[in-house]
Design a protein around this motif. Sequence first.
Motif, PDB file in Angstrom:
ATOM      1  N   LEU A  32       0.864  -1.175   0.000  1.00 22.21           N
ATOM      2  CA  LEU A  32       0.000   0.000   0.000  1.00 22.21           C
ATOM      3  C   LEU A  32       0.900   1.224   0.000  1.00 22.21           C
ATOM      4  O   LEU A  32       1.671   1.444   0.943  1.00 22.21           O
ATOM      5  CB  LEU A  32      -0.927   0.017   1.212  1.00 22.21           C
ATOM      6  N   LEU A  33       0.830   2.008  -1.066  1.00 23.21           N
ATOM      7  CA  LEU A  33       1.638   3.219  -1.199  1.00 23.21           C
ATOM      8  C   LEU A  33       0.765   4.409  -0.827  1.00 23.21           C
ATOM      9  O   LEU A  33      -0.238   4.687  -1.484  1.00 23.21           O
ATOM     10  CB  LEU A  33       2.152   3.343  -2.639  1.00 23.21           C
ATOM     11  N   MET A  34       1.144   5.101   0.253  1.00 19.23           N
ATOM     12  CA  MET A  34       0.334   6.189   0.787  1.00 19.23           C
ATOM     13  C   MET A  34       0.784   7.531   0.238  1.00 19.23           C
ATOM     14  O   MET A  34       1.966   7.902   0.362  1.00 19.23           O
ATOM     15  CB  MET A  34       0.431   6.178   2.315  1.00 19.23           C
ATOM     16  N   LEU A  35      -0.147   8.273  -0.366  1.00 15.06           N
ATOM     17  CA  LEU A  35       0.128   9.598  -0.929  1.00 15.06           C
ATOM     18  C   LEU A  35      -0.471  10.646   0.008  1.00 15.06           C
ATOM     19  O   LEU A  35      -1.696  10.740   0.152  1.00 15.06           O
ATOM     20  CB  LEU A  35      -0.473   9.737  -2.329  1.00 15.06           C
ATOM     21  N   HIS A  36       0.383  11.432   0.626  1.00 13.94           N
ATOM     22  CA  HIS A  36      -0.058  12.368   1.659  1.00 13.94           C
ATOM     23  C   HIS A  36      -0.773  13.579   1.072  1.00 13.94           C
ATOM     24  O   HIS A  36      -0.681  13.892  -0.112  1.00 13.94           O
ATOM     25  CB  HIS A  36       1.127  12.808   2.526  1.00 13.94           C
TER      26      HIS A  36
END
Length: 288
Positions: A32-36
Amino acid sequence: MHVLVNGVRLFVDVANPGLVPRGHEMKEKPVLLMLHGGPGFDHAPFKEAFSTLRDVAQVIFFDHRGNGRSGGDDPATWNLAQWGDDVKGLCDALGIIKPIVCGLSFGGFVAQSYATRYPKHPGKLILLSTAAKIDFSVVFETFARIGGPEIGALAESYWTKPTLERRSIYRRRCVPFYRHQRARPIEPIHALMRPDVALHFNGLPNEHGRFDFRQALATVACPVLMIGGEHDPIVPVSLAEETAWSLPSHLVRFERLANCSHDVHSDDPARVFSIIREFIADGGSGWN
């Protein structure tokens, strides 16, 4: 750590191992790649909350180009096309295949840029408190309805002509309405702030007022989860719903949360993270 992506060193923070023992075997979790959110923030304010998903995924955070601890000081590259390309480039650099990309607020704009530029690349897409296009007339009306005429006027003042002074007032007076549960103590923000990046992107005069992914979202080819709060003033839920309608109907699941504002993950963390876990575990049949 820093990873070289498209000529810029991006700061990457990995929450947990991706390869874990299961009995006599090793099992690889999905990424899961989290984009802030932001821009002008870093991933720090979101790390503790979204790291709770480490039981179902390897959670990777990074700071967008020009934000936080990442490089990239050329304002010509502070745009959604470049930020979207950086998501694909980071996955290539780390060897991530079919990531689950989760974008919150501004991070959701970046996630849409990435997913429409590379529709076959993501495994799944999670869009929180975000929209394909921002109609600022609806934003101003919603701020006034939720916070009263003065708050509506302050929001309109900043978003129509962003300046450092107006941003300071907006953050002090308007941002508290991003939380529906305003009785909760305000947690300290530990982010590295870059107001120059925010002022470059924010508001009607800038890309924030021009981008429109509605037509391009028809090309998205992976399951999509969207969550919007009914009391969100900066991304009103009607704009999130319009975004859901722009996606292929057999791939999108839309959740409208009654007791949430913009910070859905803080207003109702049990519900939000339960929905996300269910979506990650789902085989990808989507929801209509």
